[in-house]
Scaffold this motif. Sequence first.
Motif, PDB file in Angstrom:
ATOM      1  N   THR A 323       0.847  -1.184   0.000  1.00  0.00           N
ATOM      2  CA  THR A 323       0.000   0.000   0.000  1.00  0.00           C
ATOM      3  C   THR A 323       0.884   1.236   0.000  1.00  0.00           C
ATOM      4  OG1 THR A 323      -1.816  -1.078   1.198  1.00  0.00           O
ATOM      5  CG2 THR A 323      -1.758   1.324   1.234  1.00  0.00           C
ATOM      6  N   GLY A 324       0.611   2.166  -0.879  1.00  0.00           N
ATOM      7  CA  GLY A 324       1.376   3.409  -0.954  1.00  0.00           C
ATOM      8  C   GLY A 324       0.457   4.612  -0.900  1.00  0.00           C
ATOM      9  N   ARG A 325       1.015   5.744  -0.514  1.00  0.00           N
ATOM     10  CA  ARG A 325       0.231   6.973  -0.436  1.00  0.00           C
ATOM     11  C   ARG A 325       0.304   7.747  -1.746  1.00  0.00           C
ATOM     12  NH1 ARG A 325      -3.634   7.300   2.823  1.00  0.00           N
ATOM     13  NH2 ARG A 325      -3.590   9.549   2.460  1.00  0.00           N
ATOM     14  N   TYR A 326      -0.844   8.268  -2.144  1.00  0.00           N
ATOM     15  CA  TYR A 326      -0.934   9.159  -3.296  1.00  0.00           C
ATOM     16  C   TYR A 326      -2.034  10.172  -3.002  1.00  0.00           C
ATOM     17  CZ  TYR A 326      -1.149  10.755  -8.148  1.00  0.00           C
ATOM     18  OH  TYR A 326      -1.113  11.531  -9.294  1.00  0.00           O
ATOM     19  N   GLU A 327      -1.643  11.242  -2.345  1.00  0.00           N
ATOM     20  CA  GLU A 327      -2.593  12.226  -1.822  1.00  0.00           C
ATOM     21  C   GLU A 327      -3.438  12.868  -2.922  1.00  0.00           C
ATOM     22  OE1 GLU A 327      -3.150  12.473   1.237  1.00  0.00           O
ATOM     23  OE2 GLU A 327      -1.399  11.441   2.074  1.00  0.00           O
ATOM     24  N   GLU A 328      -2.853  13.011  -4.132  1.00  0.00           N
ATOM     25  CA  GLU A 328      -3.580  13.663  -5.214  1.00  0.00           C
ATOM     26  C   GLU A 328      -4.875  12.938  -5.553  1.00  0.00           C
ATOM     27  OE1 GLU A 328      -0.438  12.980  -5.062  1.00  0.00           O
ATOM     28  OE2 GLU A 328       0.841  14.521  -5.966  1.00  0.00           O
ATOM     29  N   ALA A 329      -4.916  11.625  -5.320  1.00  0.00           N
ATOM     30  CA  ALA A 329      -6.105  10.841  -5.647  1.00  0.00           C
ATOM     31  C   ALA A 329      -7.301  11.219  -4.780  1.00  0.00           C
ATOM     32  CB  ALA A 329      -5.805   9.352  -5.495  1.00  0.00           C
ATOM     33  N   GLY A 330      -7.050  11.860  -3.651  1.00  0.00           N
ATOM     34  CA  GLY A 330      -8.143  12.255  -2.775  1.00  0.00           C
ATOM     35  C   GLY A 330      -8.950  13.419  -3.298  1.00  0.00           C
ATOM     36  N   THR A 331      -8.350  14.208  -4.180  1.00  0.00           N
ATOM     37  CA  THR A 331      -9.030  15.406  -4.677  1.00  0.00           C
ATOM     38  C   THR A 331      -9.206  15.428  -6.191  1.00  0.00           C
ATOM     39  OG1 THR A 331      -6.897  16.562  -4.763  1.00  0.00           O
ATOM     40  CG2 THR A 331      -8.202  16.815  -2.749  1.00  0.00           C
ATOM     41  N   MET A 332      -8.532  14.526  -6.915  1.00  0.00           N
ATOM     42  CA  MET A 332      -8.597  14.524  -8.378  1.00  0.00           C
ATOM     43  C   MET A 332      -8.775  13.107  -8.894  1.00  0.00           C
ATOM     44  SD  MET A 332      -5.303  17.003  -9.099  1.00  0.00           S
ATOM     45  CE  MET A 332      -5.608  17.104 -10.859  1.00  0.00           C
ATOM     46  N   THR A 333      -9.476  12.979 -10.017  1.00  0.00           N
ATOM     47  CA  THR A 333      -9.515  11.679 -10.679  1.00  0.00           C
ATOM     48  C   THR A 333      -8.134  11.381 -11.249  1.00  0.00           C
ATOM     49  OG1 THR A 333     -10.218  12.688 -12.757  1.00  0.00           O
ATOM     50  CG2 THR A 333     -11.951  11.875 -11.280  1.00  0.00           C
ATOM     51  N   CYS A 334      -7.770  10.123 -11.296  1.00  0.00           N
ATOM     52  CA  CYS A 334      -6.434   9.801 -11.780  1.00  0.00           C
ATOM     53  C   CYS A 334      -6.440   8.478 -12.529  1.00  0.00           C
ATOM     54  CB  CYS A 334      -5.425   9.780 -10.631  1.00  0.00           C
ATOM     55  SG  CYS A 334      -5.869   8.686  -9.291  1.00  0.00           S
ATOM     56  N   ARG A 335      -5.364   8.251 -13.283  1.00  0.00           N
ATOM     57  CA  ARG A 335      -5.176   7.038 -14.057  1.00  0.00           C
ATOM     58  C   ARG A 335      -3.967   6.291 -13.525  1.00  0.00           C
ATOM     59  NH1 ARG A 335      -8.403   7.338 -18.556  1.00  0.00           N
ATOM     60  NH2 ARG A 335      -7.392   5.512 -19.452  1.00  0.00           N
ATOM     61  N   LEU A 336      -3.917   4.998 -13.817  1.00  0.00           N
ATOM     62  CA  LEU A 336      -2.850   4.146 -13.301  1.00  0.00           C
ATOM     63  C   LEU A 336      -2.329   3.249 -14.413  1.00  0.00           C
ATOM     64  CD1 LEU A 336      -2.904   2.139  -9.987  1.00  0.00           C
ATOM     65  CD2 LEU A 336      -2.499   0.936 -12.132  1.00  0.00           C
ATOM     66  N   ALA A 337      -1.022   3.025 -14.446  1.00  0.00           N
ATOM     67  CA  ALA A 337      -0.411   2.069 -15.374  1.00  0.00           C
ATOM     68  C   ALA A 337       0.556   1.204 -14.579  1.00  0.00           C
ATOM     69  CB  ALA A 337       0.319   2.787 -16.501  1.00  0.00           C
ATOM     70  N   LEU A 338       0.532  -0.104 -14.850  1.00  0.00           N
ATOM     71  CA  LEU A 338       1.412  -1.062 -14.186  1.00  0.00           C
ATOM     72  C   LEU A 338       2.337  -1.656 -15.229  1.00  0.00           C
ATOM     73  CD1 LEU A 338       1.913  -2.431 -11.408  1.00  0.00           C
ATOM     74  CD2 LEU A 338       0.320  -4.232 -12.133  1.00  0.00           C
ATOM     75  N   SER A 339       3.646  -1.665 -14.940  1.00  0.00           N
ATOM     76  CA  SER A 339       4.605  -2.213 -15.894  1.00  0.00           C
ATOM     77  C   SER A 339       4.339  -3.702 -16.101  1.00  0.00           C
ATOM     78  CB  SER A 339       6.039  -1.995 -15.395  1.00  0.00           C
ATOM     79  OG  SER A 339       6.260  -2.705 -14.187  1.00  0.00           O
ATOM     80  N   PRO A 340       4.753  -4.270 -17.227  1.00  0.00           N
ATOM     81  CA  PRO A 340       4.468  -5.680 -17.510  1.00  0.00           C
ATOM     82  C   PRO A 340       4.913  -6.637 -16.408  1.00  0.00           C
ATOM     83  CG  PRO A 340       5.300  -4.598 -19.477  1.00  0.00           C
ATOM     84  CD  PRO A 340       5.431  -3.616 -18.356  1.00  0.00           C
ATOM     85  N   ASP A 341       6.037  -6.333 -15.738  1.00  0.00           N
ATOM     86  CA  ASP A 341       6.537  -7.203 -14.666  1.00  0.00           C
ATOM     87  C   ASP A 341       6.039  -6.792 -13.284  1.00  0.00           C
ATOM     88  OD1 ASP A 341       7.934  -4.881 -14.266  1.00  0.00           O
ATOM     89  OD2 ASP A 341       9.922  -5.755 -14.579  1.00  0.00           O
ATOM     90  N   ALA A 342       5.173  -5.781 -13.224  1.00  0.00           N
ATOM     91  CA  ALA A 342       4.581  -5.289 -11.971  1.00  0.00           C
ATOM     92  C   ALA A 342       5.598  -4.671 -11.015  1.00  0.00           C
ATOM     93  CB  ALA A 342       3.810  -6.405 -11.252  1.00  0.00           C
ATOM     94  N   GLN A 343       6.774  -4.341 -11.498  1.00  0.00           N
ATOM     95  CA  GLN A 343       7.805  -3.737 -10.649  1.00  0.00           C
ATOM     96  C   GLN A 343       7.630  -2.230 -10.504  1.00  0.00           C
ATOM     97  OE1 GLN A 343       9.931  -5.412  -8.949  1.00  0.00           O
ATOM     98  NE2 GLN A 343      10.941  -7.052 -10.081  1.00  0.00           N
ATOM     99  N   VAL A 344       6.931  -1.615 -11.465  1.00  0.00           N
ATOM    100  CA  VAL A 344       6.797  -0.156 -11.493  1.00  0.00           C
ATOM    101  C   VAL A 344       5.331   0.213 -11.682  1.00  0.00           C
ATOM    102  CG1 VAL A 344       7.505   1.992 -12.625  1.00  0.00           C
ATOM    103  CG2 VAL A 344       9.101   0.069 -12.476  1.00  0.00           C
ATOM    104  N   LEU A 345       4.888   1.221 -10.944  1.00  0.00           N
ATOM    105  CA  LEU A 345       3.517   1.722 -11.027  1.00  0.00           C
ATOM    106  C   LEU A 345       3.567   3.214 -11.323  1.00  0.00           C
ATOM    107  CD1 LEU A 345       0.592   0.899  -8.682  1.00  0.00           C
ATOM    108  CD2 LEU A 345       1.261   3.277  -8.923  1.00  0.00           C
ATOM    109  N   ALA A 346       2.807   3.646 -12.316  1.00  0.00           N
ATOM    110  CA  ALA A 346       2.742   5.069 -12.681  1.00  0.00           C
ATOM    111  C   ALA A 346       1.336   5.594 -12.442  1.00  0.00           C
ATOM    112  CB  ALA A 346       3.146   5.265 -14.136  1.00  0.00           C
TER     113      ALA A 346
END
Length: 446
Positions: A323-346
């Motif tokens: 679990t990680g914090r992403y404060e911007e998601a509390g006030t704005m809609t956002c998009r997510l991308a997961l790398s093919p190996d799941a090592q990186v999240l954008a």
Amino acid sequence: MELPPMPEFMGLSLLFGLLALMATAAVARGWLRTEAGTRGQPAGQKANGFPPDKSSGSKKSKQHQRIHKEKPQQHSFTHRLLAAALKSHSGSISCMDFSSNGKYLATCADDRTVRIWSTKDFLQREHRCMRANVELDHATLVRFSPDCRAFIVWLANEDTLRVFKMSKREDGGYTFTPIPEDFPKKHKAPVINIDIADTGKFIMTASNDTTILIWNLKGRVLSTINTNQMSNAHAAVSPCSRFVASCGFTPDVKVWEVCFGKKGDFQEVVRAFELKGHSAAVHFFAFSNDSRRMASVSKDGTWKLWDTDVEYKKQQDPYLLRTGRYEEAGTMTCRLALSPDAQVLALASGTSIHVYNTRKGEREESFEQVHGECITDLSFDITGRFLASCGDRAVRLFHNAPGYRAIVEEMQGLLKRASNESTRQRLQQQLTQAQEALKKLGVLKK
């Protein structure tokens, strides 16, 4: 005072008038010749293909032409990890998709075109693309077929699905031909996503009410899913083609299995499992390339990484890994991308992108004001080398430096435990390649 004789005065007047008319005619003839030359050829090119002589034409006419040639200024962005900017659309890009063979990237915009880009040109100075015209409409969503011989689009005005076939020409290019009939109109609310199973057995469309439709490739509805989430925010097909998932107003991600018989005939859609743990609406989710990991981001200001390699038929639930914090998601809609190996999240919100290492949950990179408009799509390519985003008239590609760092960290750990020499050599080779990539980008930590 004595006046000159009248005949001489009239003669002088006529002479001066004639000279003035000749001068005016000469100027007008030159102006018309310049205008005719300008109208009869493209700006900056003569009829024979050579550039115009810089000494010809008046300054005023050049300024007049320059005013009409100016286009809306592109948003400017630079970063040490920016690999390329793909600029060809004249309208805002709403969606993009990488082909399963890794050769192409498709983008669609409100300029009534779909552009097909060659991924091998990403690091070149020039970026070639092919154009498919969307007649009397424009596409808001685009997806490649699994065999890369067609693509589907969602039409903004017609509110339906259209299929384009890709036919290769002798010169190496493609001809894009829409099939004679579009899919029938079935949705009663705006469609938010479309997807095709990698097996090629079905197409998914999802609208922002609570409806997901499963279609066969000929445009017949196989099943209708009611998500019971009050409203859908996102829906997608898993890379393994077994599952369809959705998220929305409720604090969970729901996953269904689309079941087919041994002969390939459709049977049913059954509830598989849920991702439970968020305390507010879920904005977005994504699968890893092997469908064994999922990531989600919620309005509660957190993102989560899940292990979904479970036996759900035995009532086994997915495991929460991080679990990680992403404060911007509390006030704005956002998009997510997961790398093919799941090592990186954008994560993208507004015009900015933030990149995390999923092994530690740490934010490693931030890209601010990437686009001139809100980011509309975010995706890793199938190799995991690049992160792509769109939001105005350009696609921006970033080197996945956090992905290389994750490989370095993983290989160093595996090397300490490896006992077989051949295994050590293989791990060392992967480690060296990742370190060289980071060194080339100028971000290798000493």
